[in-house]
Design a protein around this motif. Structure first.
Motif, mmCIF file in Angstrom:
data_model
loop_
_atom_site.group_PDB
_atom_site.id
_atom_site.type_symbol
_atom_site.label_atom_id
_atom_site.label_comp_id
_atom_site.label_asym_id
_atom_site.label_seq_id
_atom_site.Cartn_x
_atom_site.Cartn_y
_atom_site.Cartn_z
ATOM 1 N N MET A 58 0.842 -1.188 0.000
ATOM 2 C CA MET A 58 0.000 0.000 0.000
ATOM 3 C C MET A 58 0.880 1.241 0.000
ATOM 4 O O MET A 58 1.800 1.376 0.812
ATOM 5 N N GLY A 59 0.646 2.165 -0.906
ATOM 6 C CA GLY A 59 1.436 3.366 -1.000
ATOM 7 C C GLY A 59 1.111 4.335 0.109
ATOM 8 O O GLY A 59 0.170 4.183 0.863
ATOM 9 N N THR A 60 1.937 5.397 0.209
ATOM 10 C CA THR A 60 1.705 6.407 1.225
ATOM 11 C C THR A 60 1.670 7.780 0.600
ATOM 12 O O THR A 60 2.277 8.028 -0.441
ATOM 13 N N ILE A 61 0.973 8.700 1.248
ATOM 14 C CA ILE A 61 0.858 10.073 0.768
ATOM 15 C C ILE A 61 2.130 10.841 1.089
ATOM 16 O O ILE A 61 2.676 10.743 2.186
ATOM 17 N N THR A 109 -9.123 8.947 2.140
ATOM 18 C CA THR A 109 -8.000 8.801 1.214
ATOM 19 C C THR A 109 -6.764 8.309 1.937
ATOM 20 O O THR A 109 -6.054 7.407 1.467
ATOM 21 N N LEU A 110 -6.498 8.869 3.119
ATOM 22 C CA LEU A 110 -5.321 8.460 3.883
ATOM 23 C C LEU A 110 -5.467 7.040 4.413
ATOM 24 O O LEU A 110 -4.479 6.307 4.520
ATOM 25 N N GLN A 111 -6.696 6.641 4.715
ATOM 26 C CA GLN A 111 -6.906 5.256 5.151
ATOM 27 C C GLN A 111 -6.611 4.286 4.008
ATOM 28 O O GLN A 111 -6.114 3.183 4.237
ATOM 29 N N ALA A 112 -6.929 4.714 2.778
ATOM 30 C CA ALA A 112 -6.706 3.846 1.616
ATOM 31 C C ALA A 112 -5.242 3.805 1.208
ATOM 32 O O ALA A 112 -4.725 2.755 0.817
ATOM 33 N N THR A 113 -4.555 4.948 1.291
ATOM 34 C CA THR A 113 -3.170 5.022 0.814
ATOM 35 C C THR A 113 -2.151 4.783 1.908
ATOM 36 O O THR A 113 -1.014 4.388 1.644
ATOM 37 N N GLY A 114 -2.551 5.031 3.139
ATOM 38 C CA GLY A 114 -1.636 4.911 4.256
ATOM 39 C C GLY A 114 -0.944 6.223 4.565
ATOM 40 O O GLY A 114 -0.853 7.119 3.727
ATOM 41 N N ASP A 120 2.643 7.881 6.092
ATOM 42 C CA ASP A 120 4.049 7.581 6.316
ATOM 43 C C ASP A 120 4.436 8.069 7.707
ATOM 44 O O ASP A 120 4.744 9.239 7.910
#
Length: 423
Positions: A1-4, A340-345, A347
């Protein structure tokens, strides 16, 4: 999972907001409490808000007891702040400023749709936007790993029940000579998750609070027995009275209990202050009713008593922007409510392995609770849940100390809750 990349996202949000700089600058007051560094981080973000909007913020950092015990009284007087960081989300609804005229409603619904109802009036008709869920929290246990190692006791794993944990914790207590195996904060918020695990519903099919059902009774019997057996400490629930809250963290930090039933808001405190033993967060124990945990957290809301509604709304909106929400979550090591942050993670660049693991465990607890004990989310959004938080400890403590029987406590709980809700 990517991160913002939250630095770039924050810059983008500031650029967008810069185009909406207020024609006249206003100063707003912000009442803030913090479990860790939340107010400190927001303080670092305020200059960006001022640069983007022209408005300034006077922040007053206070203890949680001020928010819990004094804020509503302030909201009824001229001493009310313009904005505050709060936990009684539904209970303060009548004081909120509706942000809808000042923000992008569709964006808010997309980003925070799951938690917006927690701020609204009951009944489902209220569609206003009243606050930003600055962090999601969820209840669950912390365990002293070193004590388990010293005792040579195997730690229960994923899917273990409260009975499994109670047996293991008693083994650790007896092998190491510690004061108690398990400590819980003295509030119905902490025992709600375990009660859900035993099948407690807290509400009937019409959404009315009932509390005392068969599941609640099963848990209450266990809870009283855990005290009688010495699994739970005399310094905990039995030492309190009435509706008073008591934090069991000092008992856990001292190394005198093996498990603390608390929540994700303690992660930073334990990471910073526990140096004498290894600790970890563990999955919420399960039971016939599911793997119960209470979601919650702190929100930031503006109040309709403010003389500067545009500035107050702009401040809440600024903090909720994707980049700023990411910055806040990353720097405070909190679980974000932003979809969105829950989906992307996020950092968590500064998180230790213990903190990163704990964040992952608590996030999983929230998901399990949503799947197996959805009444937890209903309870969190219930406008008068603070009534229940106070009533339950009062009478359960009396049952623990022998001042009344459990049957008498059940009747008193139901009667007292009904009376206070009717007020």
């Amino acid at each position: 999972m990517g991160t913002i990349n939250f630095t770039k996202a924050a810059a983008l949000a500031s650029t967008i907001l810069a185009g909406a700089t207020a024609a006249s600058a206003d100063e707003i007051t912000f009442l803030c409490y913090q479990d860790g560094t939340e107010c400190d981080v927001i303080g670092e973000m305020i200059p960006g808000f001022t640069a983007a909007t022209g408005h300034t913020v006077k922040m007053d950092t206070v203890g949680y007891d001020v928010i819990r015990d004094q804020l509503e009284n302030q909201l009824q007087t001229d001493a009310a702040p313009d904005v505050a960081r709060i936990t009684n989300l539904g209970g303060l609804n009548k004081y909120y400023l509706d942000l809808s005229p000042y923000v992008d409603v569709d964006a808010w619904e997309a980003d925070y749709g799951a938690t917006l109802p927690w701020f609204r009036a009951p009944g489902g008709e209220d569609k206003g936007i009243y606050g930003w869920m600055s962090q999601l929290t969820v209840t669950g246990p912390y365990v002293n790993v070193s004590l388990f190692d010293d005792a040579g006791v195997e730690m229960p794993g994923e899917g273990a029940t409260w009975d499994d944990w109670a047996a293991a914790l008693m083994e650790v207590k007896e092998a190491t000579g510690i004061t108690a195996g398990l400590a819980m904060d003295r509030t119905a918020h902490r025992i709600a998750g375990p009660a859900f695990s035993y099948g407690a519903k807290f509400f009937d099919d019409d959404g009315q609070p009932i509390l005392v059902d068969e599941g609640f009774k099963k848990f209450a019997e266990k809870f009283v027995e855990w005290h009688k057996s010495g699994l739970m400490p005399e310094e905990g629930w039995p030492a309190g009275s009435g509706t008073s809250y008591s934090n069991a963290a000092p008992l856990f930090q001292s190394g005198t209990v093996a498990m603390h039933m608390s929540g994700s808001w303690m992660i930073n405190n334990y990471a910073e202050n526990i140096t004498d033993f290894d600790w970890k967060a563990v999955p919420a124990p399960c039971g016939e009713g599911g793997c119960g945990a209470m979601p919650g957290g702190a929100g930031i809301a503006a109040f309709k008593s403010t003389e500067h509604p545009e500035a107050a709304a702009a401040f809440v909106d600024y903090l909720a922007q994707l980049g700023n929400a990411a910055t806040f979550a990353a720097k405070t090591n909190n679980i974000s409510a932003n979809a969105t942050l829950q989906a992307t993670g996020v950092d968590y660049v500064n998180a230790s392995p213990a903190v990163a693991n704990a964040l992952s465990v608590f996030a999983a607890n929230a998901i399990k609770a949503a799947e197996t004990t959805p009444q937890a989310y209903t309870f969190q959004g219930y406008a008068k849940n603070f009534v229940i938080y106070g009533v339950v400890p009062d009478y359960l403590t009396r049952a623990i100390t022998g001042e009344m029987t459990l049957e008498e406590a059940y009747a008193a709980i139901d009667a007292d809750v009904a009376a206070k809700i009717a007020e």
